[in-house]
Design a protein around this motif. Structure first.
Motif, PDB file in Angstrom:
ATOM      1  N   UNK A 163       2.781   6.337   8.597  1.00 21.88           N
ATOM      2  CA  UNK A 163       3.058   7.450   7.682  1.00 21.88           C
ATOM      3  C   UNK A 163       1.888   8.437   7.653  1.00 21.88           C
ATOM      4  N   UNK A 164       0.684   7.940   7.431  1.00 24.17           N
ATOM      5  CA  UNK A 164      -0.473   8.828   7.303  1.00 24.17           C
ATOM      6  C   UNK A 164      -0.844   9.437   8.653  1.00 24.17           C
ATOM      7  N   UNK A 165      -0.755   8.689   9.730  1.00 24.82           N
ATOM      8  CA  UNK A 165      -1.045   9.246  11.053  1.00 24.82           C
ATOM      9  C   UNK A 165      -0.113  10.401  11.374  1.00 24.82           C
ATOM     10  N   UNK A 166       1.175  10.244  11.061  1.00 23.30           N
ATOM     11  CA  UNK A 166       2.130  11.338  11.271  1.00 23.30           C
ATOM     12  C   UNK A 166       1.734  12.567  10.456  1.00 23.30           C
ATOM     13  N   UNK A 218       0.848  -1.190   0.000  1.00 25.59           N
ATOM     14  CA  UNK A 218       0.000   0.000   0.000  1.00 25.59           C
ATOM     15  C   UNK A 218       0.886   1.244   0.000  1.00 25.59           C
ATOM     16  N   UNK A 219       0.370   2.302  -0.595  1.00 30.21           N
ATOM     17  CA  UNK A 219       1.105   3.562  -0.647  1.00 30.21           C
ATOM     18  C   UNK A 219       0.130   4.720  -0.484  1.00 30.21           C
ATOM     19  N   UNK A 220       0.650   5.828   0.001  1.00 29.78           N
ATOM     20  CA  UNK A 220      -0.144   7.050   0.143  1.00 29.78           C
ATOM     21  C   UNK A 220       0.620   8.202  -0.490  1.00 29.78           C
ATOM     22  N   UNK A 221      -0.135   9.071  -1.130  1.00 29.52           N
ATOM     23  CA  UNK A 221       0.433  10.333  -1.605  1.00 29.52           C
ATOM     24  C   UNK A 221      -0.550  11.425  -1.220  1.00 29.52           C
ATOM     25  N   UNK A 222      -0.037  12.625  -1.071  1.00 29.68           N
ATOM     26  CA  UNK A 222      -0.824  13.733  -0.549  1.00 29.68           C
ATOM     27  C   UNK A 222      -0.853  14.866  -1.566  1.00 29.68           C
ATOM     28  N   UNK A 223      -2.034  15.440  -1.719  1.00 31.94           N
ATOM     29  CA  UNK A 223      -2.167  16.630  -2.554  1.00 31.94           C
ATOM     30  C   UNK A 223      -3.218  17.513  -1.910  1.00 31.94           C
ATOM     31  N   UNK A 224      -2.797  18.686  -1.503  1.00 35.24           N
ATOM     32  CA  UNK A 224      -3.679  19.621  -0.809  1.00 35.24           C
ATOM     33  C   UNK A 224      -4.313  18.941   0.403  1.00 35.24           C
ATOM     34  N   UNK A 225      -5.634  18.797   0.410  1.00 30.14           N
ATOM     35  CA  UNK A 225      -6.325  18.208   1.556  1.00 30.14           C
ATOM     36  C   UNK A 225      -6.780  16.780   1.290  1.00 30.14           C
ATOM     37  N   UNK A 226      -6.143  16.126   0.308  1.00 27.02           N
ATOM     38  CA  UNK A 226      -6.548  14.773  -0.073  1.00 27.02           C
ATOM     39  C   UNK A 226      -5.393  13.793   0.082  1.00 27.02           C
ATOM     40  N   UNK A 227      -5.718  12.627   0.632  1.00 27.61           N
ATOM     41  CA  UNK A 227      -4.776  11.513   0.725  1.00 27.61           C
ATOM     42  C   UNK A 227      -5.232  10.490  -0.308  1.00 27.61           C
ATOM     43  N   UNK A 283     -19.065   5.129   6.717  1.00 25.33           N
ATOM     44  CA  UNK A 283     -18.367   4.926   5.458  1.00 25.33           C
ATOM     45  C   UNK A 283     -19.162   5.410   4.257  1.00 25.33           C
ATOM     46  N   UNK A 284     -20.184   6.229   4.504  1.00 23.57           N
ATOM     47  CA  UNK A 284     -20.903   6.765   3.354  1.00 23.57           C
ATOM     48  C   UNK A 284     -19.918   7.653   2.611  1.00 23.57           C
ATOM     49  N   UNK A 285     -19.787   7.378   1.339  1.00 25.59           N
ATOM     50  CA  UNK A 285     -18.754   8.075   0.595  1.00 25.59           C
ATOM     51  C   UNK A 285     -19.282   9.317  -0.090  1.00 25.59           C
ATOM     52  N   UNK A 286     -18.389  10.239  -0.299  1.00 30.40           N
ATOM     53  CA  UNK A 286     -18.685  11.467  -1.010  1.00 30.40           C
ATOM     54  C   UNK A 286     -18.577  11.181  -2.506  1.00 30.40           C
ATOM     55  N   UNK A 287     -19.139  12.068  -3.294  1.00 30.55           N
ATOM     56  CA  UNK A 287     -18.942  11.957  -4.732  1.00 30.55           C
ATOM     57  C   UNK A 287     -17.471  12.153  -5.039  1.00 30.55           C
ATOM     58  N   UNK A 288     -17.078  11.710  -6.218  1.00 29.73           N
ATOM     59  CA  UNK A 288     -15.680  11.884  -6.596  1.00 29.73           C
ATOM     60  C   UNK A 288     -15.311  13.344  -6.502  1.00 29.73           C
ATOM     61  N   UNK A 289     -14.106  13.565  -6.046  1.00 28.22           N
ATOM     62  CA  UNK A 289     -13.617  14.936  -5.884  1.00 28.22           C
ATOM     63  C   UNK A 289     -13.073  15.433  -7.183  1.00 28.22           C
ATOM     64  N   UNK A 344     -10.974  19.840   6.621  1.00 28.11           N
ATOM     65  CA  UNK A 344     -11.701  18.765   5.942  1.00 28.11           C
ATOM     66  C   UNK A 344     -10.701  17.993   5.091  1.00 28.11           C
ATOM     67  N   UNK A 345     -10.511  16.749   5.417  1.00 24.78           N
ATOM     68  CA  UNK A 345      -9.564  15.898   4.707  1.00 24.78           C
ATOM     69  C   UNK A 345     -10.335  14.806   3.977  1.00 24.78           C
ATOM     70  N   UNK A 346      -9.905  14.500   2.773  1.00 25.35           N
ATOM     71  CA  UNK A 346     -10.538  13.464   1.963  1.00 25.35           C
ATOM     72  C   UNK A 346      -9.532  12.337   1.749  1.00 25.35           C
ATOM     73  N   UNK A 347      -9.998  11.097   1.863  1.00 22.39           N
ATOM     74  CA  UNK A 347      -9.193   9.932   1.511  1.00 22.39           C
ATOM     75  C   UNK A 347      -9.804   9.344   0.249  1.00 22.39           C
ATOM     76  N   UNK A 348      -9.027   9.341  -0.826  1.00 24.40           N
ATOM     77  CA  UNK A 348      -9.476   8.804  -2.106  1.00 24.40           C
ATOM     78  C   UNK A 348      -8.966   7.372  -2.224  1.00 24.40           C
ATOM     79  N   UNK A 349      -9.896   6.433  -2.333  1.00 21.57           N
ATOM     80  CA  UNK A 349      -9.566   5.010  -2.364  1.00 21.57           C
ATOM     81  C   UNK A 349      -9.693   4.404  -3.761  1.00 21.57           C
ATOM     82  N   UNK A 350      -9.722   5.222  -4.784  1.00 25.95           N
ATOM     83  CA  UNK A 350      -9.941   4.742  -6.151  1.00 25.95           C
ATOM     84  C   UNK A 350      -8.880   3.740  -6.605  1.00 25.95           C
ATOM     85  N   UNK A 351      -7.662   3.875  -6.122  1.00 19.25           N
ATOM     86  CA  UNK A 351      -6.574   3.003  -6.573  1.00 19.25           C
ATOM     87  C   UNK A 351      -6.296   1.844  -5.621  1.00 19.25           C
TER      88      UNK A 351
END
Length: 112
Positions: free
Chosen positions: A39-42, A13-22, A106-112, A51-58
């Motif tokens: 890594x992400x907790x730090x 698994x990997x995480x990358x950050x852009x603005x307010x999205x993981x 876990x209700x998800x938001x629309x794609x950002x 407001x932080x968004x976690x995108x799980x598309x990948x």
């Protein structure tokens, strides 16, 4: 194929950050989430946006440990006075959340 060979073939698994999205990618399993959680907790503890968004598309695969991971990050965000939302949640994670009575979290938001 031995059990060890099949476990080793799962992507990490990997995480990358852009603005307010993981953006998460790979496989959320017991072996991969420990380093990812650290890594992400730090990052959340030092950079928590309101407001932080976690995108799980990948995310290619998630065991139930992926649910626990998201709940832990939601707790960190809450303690920091922010919110953590999910988008592009894989169907298997949504099904596990529903079985566990957590579908409301876990209700998800629309794609950002």
């Amino acid at each position: 194929m031995s059990a060890n060979a099949s476990i080793e073939s799962l992507p990490s698994a990997a995480a990358r950050y852009q603005d307010d999205t993981i953006y998460l990618s790979g496989s959320l399993n017991f072996d991969s989430v420990i380093a990812l959680n650290n890594q992400v907790s730090d990052w959340l503890n030092s950079n928590m946006p309101v407001d932080c968004m976690v995108d799980l598309a990948e995310v290619e695969y998630s065991s139930s440990v992926g649910i626990a991971l998201m709940l832990g990050w939601m707790r960190i965000a809450n303690h920091a006075g922010g919110t953590l939302s999910l988008c592009n949640v894989p169907a298997d994670m949504l099904a596990m959340a529903e079985v566990g009575g957590l579908s409301g979290l876990f209700s998800q938001q629309d794609q950002k």
